[in-house]
Write a protein that holds these residues in place. Structure first.
Motif, PDB file in Angstrom:
ATOM      1  N   ASP A   8       0.828  -1.213   0.000  1.00 52.64           N
ATOM      2  CA  ASP A   8       0.000   0.000   0.000  1.00 52.64           C
ATOM      3  C   ASP A   8       0.861   1.261   0.000  1.00 52.64           C
ATOM      4  N   VAL A   9       2.003   1.217   0.677  1.00 50.97           N
ATOM      5  CA  VAL A   9       2.910   2.363   0.719  1.00 50.97           C
ATOM      6  C   VAL A   9       3.473   2.635  -0.678  1.00 50.97           C
ATOM      7  N   MET A  10       3.943   1.570  -1.343  1.00 43.80           N
ATOM      8  CA  MET A  10       4.503   1.740  -2.691  1.00 43.80           C
ATOM      9  C   MET A  10       3.440   2.185  -3.687  1.00 43.80           C
ATOM     10  N   MET A  11       2.230   1.658  -3.553  1.00 38.87           N
ATOM     11  CA  MET A  11       1.145   2.072  -4.445  1.00 38.87           C
ATOM     12  C   MET A  11       0.839   3.553  -4.254  1.00 38.87           C
ATOM     13  N   ALA A  12       0.852   4.009  -3.017  1.00 47.82           N
ATOM     14  CA  ALA A  12       0.598   5.426  -2.741  1.00 47.82           C
ATOM     15  C   ALA A  12       1.717   6.295  -3.315  1.00 47.82           C
ATOM     16  N   LYS A  13       2.966   5.851  -3.163  1.00 49.37           N
ATOM     17  CA  LYS A  13       4.097   6.615  -3.703  1.00 49.37           C
ATOM     18  C   LYS A  13       4.012   6.731  -5.218  1.00 49.37           C
ATOM     19  N   ARG A  14       3.515   5.689  -5.876  1.00 51.94           N
ATOM     20  CA  ARG A  14       3.414   5.680  -7.337  1.00 51.94           C
ATOM     21  C   ARG A  14       2.052   6.184  -7.826  1.00 51.94           C
ATOM     22  N   LYS A  15       1.191   6.558  -6.864  1.00 48.71           N
ATOM     23  CA  LYS A  15      -0.161   7.036  -7.177  1.00 48.71           C
ATOM     24  C   LYS A  15      -0.904   6.040  -8.071  1.00 48.71           C
ATOM     25  N   MET A  16      -0.848   4.760  -7.660  1.00 49.96           N
ATOM     26  CA  MET A  16      -1.482   3.700  -8.437  1.00 49.96           C
ATOM     27  C   MET A  16      -2.585   3.051  -7.604  1.00 49.96           C
ATOM     28  N   SER A  17      -3.728   2.868  -8.203  1.00 51.39           N
ATOM     29  CA  SER A  17      -4.853   2.246  -7.508  1.00 51.39           C
ATOM     30  C   SER A  17      -4.718   0.725  -7.541  1.00 51.39           C
ATOM     31  N   LEU A  18      -5.479   0.070  -6.683  1.00 48.03           N
ATOM     32  CA  LEU A  18      -5.498  -1.389  -6.645  1.00 48.03           C
ATOM     33  C   LEU A  18      -6.000  -1.938  -7.981  1.00 48.03           C
ATOM     34  N   ASN A  19      -6.998  -1.273  -8.562  1.00 50.09           N
ATOM     35  CA  ASN A  19      -7.533  -1.706  -9.863  1.00 50.09           C
ATOM     36  C   ASN A  19      -6.467  -1.626 -10.954  1.00 50.09           C
ATOM     37  N   SER A  33      -5.636  -7.805  -2.951  1.00 53.22           N
ATOM     38  CA  SER A  33      -6.084  -7.242  -1.685  1.00 53.22           C
ATOM     39  C   SER A  33      -5.576  -8.072  -0.504  1.00 53.22           C
ATOM     40  N   ILE A  34      -5.594  -9.394  -0.644  1.00 54.78           N
ATOM     41  CA  ILE A  34      -5.073 -10.286   0.395  1.00 54.78           C
ATOM     42  C   ILE A  34      -3.589 -10.008   0.626  1.00 54.78           C
ATOM     43  N   LEU A  35      -2.855  -9.803  -0.445  1.00 57.38           N
ATOM     44  CA  LEU A  35      -1.433  -9.486  -0.332  1.00 57.38           C
ATOM     45  C   LEU A  35      -1.240  -8.114   0.321  1.00 57.38           C
ATOM     46  N   LYS A  36      -2.016  -7.146  -0.140  1.00 57.70           N
ATOM     47  CA  LYS A  36      -1.888  -5.762   0.351  1.00 57.70           C
ATOM     48  C   LYS A  36      -2.163  -5.659   1.845  1.00 57.70           C
ATOM     49  N   THR A  37      -3.108  -6.432   2.343  1.00 58.80           N
ATOM     50  CA  THR A  37      -3.464  -6.366   3.765  1.00 58.80           C
ATOM     51  C   THR A  37      -2.568  -7.239   4.636  1.00 58.80           C
ATOM     52  N   GLY A  38      -1.609  -7.929   4.026  1.00 63.00           N
ATOM     53  CA  GLY A  38      -0.684  -8.751   4.795  1.00 63.00           C
ATOM     54  C   GLY A  38      -1.240 -10.098   5.208  1.00 63.00           C
ATOM     55  N   LYS A  39      -2.355 -10.505   4.608  1.00 65.82           N
ATOM     56  CA  LYS A  39      -2.987 -11.776   4.964  1.00 65.82           C
ATOM     57  C   LYS A  39      -2.493 -12.945   4.115  1.00 65.82           C
ATOM     58  N   ALA A  40      -1.684 -12.659   3.106  1.00 66.18           N
ATOM     59  CA  ALA A  40      -1.164 -13.721   2.233  1.00 66.18           C
ATOM     60  C   ALA A  40      -0.145 -14.553   2.997  1.00 66.18           C
ATOM     61  N   LEU A  55       5.446  -1.259 -10.357  1.00 64.56           N
ATOM     62  CA  LEU A  55       5.643  -0.148  -9.419  1.00 64.56           C
ATOM     63  C   LEU A  55       7.043   0.451  -9.506  1.00 64.56           C
ATOM     64  N   ASP A  56       7.866  -0.093 -10.390  1.00 67.28           N
ATOM     65  CA  ASP A  56       9.249   0.369 -10.555  1.00 67.28           C
ATOM     66  C   ASP A  56       9.956   0.434  -9.197  1.00 67.28           C
ATOM     67  N   CYS A  57      10.014  -0.735  -8.529  1.00 67.07           N
ATOM     68  CA  CYS A  57      10.629  -0.795  -7.212  1.00 67.07           C
ATOM     69  C   CYS A  57      11.367  -2.122  -7.029  1.00 67.07           C
ATOM     70  N   GLN A  58      11.961  -2.288  -5.883  1.00 68.49           N
ATOM     71  CA  GLN A  58      12.670  -3.509  -5.524  1.00 68.49           C
ATOM     72  C   GLN A  58      11.810  -4.334  -4.565  1.00 68.49           C
ATOM     73  N   PRO A  59      12.039  -5.653  -4.489  1.00 70.33           N
ATOM     74  CA  PRO A  59      11.267  -6.479  -3.550  1.00 70.33           C
ATOM     75  C   PRO A  59      11.342  -5.968  -2.107  1.00 70.33           C
TER      76      PRO A  59
END
Length: 75
Positions: A8-19, A33-40, A55-59
Motif C-alpha cells: 500500500d505504501v509503494m502504491m501510494a508513492k506511485r499514485k497507483m490504484s489497486l484496480n 487485496s489479500i497481499l496488500k493487507t498482509g494476509k497472504a 511499481l518500478d521498485c525492488q522487492p
C-alpha cells in the motif's frame, strides 16, 4: 507476523490504484487485496517480479522483515 507487506505504501508513492495494479500484473483484485493487507501466506516470485516492474521498485520496498526490536528515540 514477521514479514510486513508495504504494498500500500509503494502504491501510494506511485499514485497507483489497486484496480490499476491488478490490471498491470494480471492478478485478481481479491488476491491483490489479500497481499496488500498482509494476509497472504506466500507469494510467487513471478508475481513479486510483476509487481516490482509495475511499481518500478525492488522487492525490499514491498516486503520487510520485522525483527521485533522496536527503535526508541533515546537510542
Amino acid at each position: 507476523m514477521p514479514i510486513i507487506v508495504n504494498l500500500d505504501v509503494m502504491m501510494a508513492k506511485r499514485k497507483m490504484s489497486l484496480n490499476e495494479l491488478s490490471e498491470k500484473v494480471d492478478l485478481t483484485l481479491s488476491n491483490l487485496s489479500i497481499l496488500k493487507t498482509g494476509k497472504a501466506r506466500a507469494i510467487r516470485f513471478s508475481t513479486l517480479e510483476a509487481i516490482c516492474k509495475a511499481l518500478d521498485c525492488q522487492p525490499g520496498d514491498i516486503l520487510e522483515f520485522d525483527t521485533g526490536k522496536k527503535k526508541t528515540a533515546n537510542r
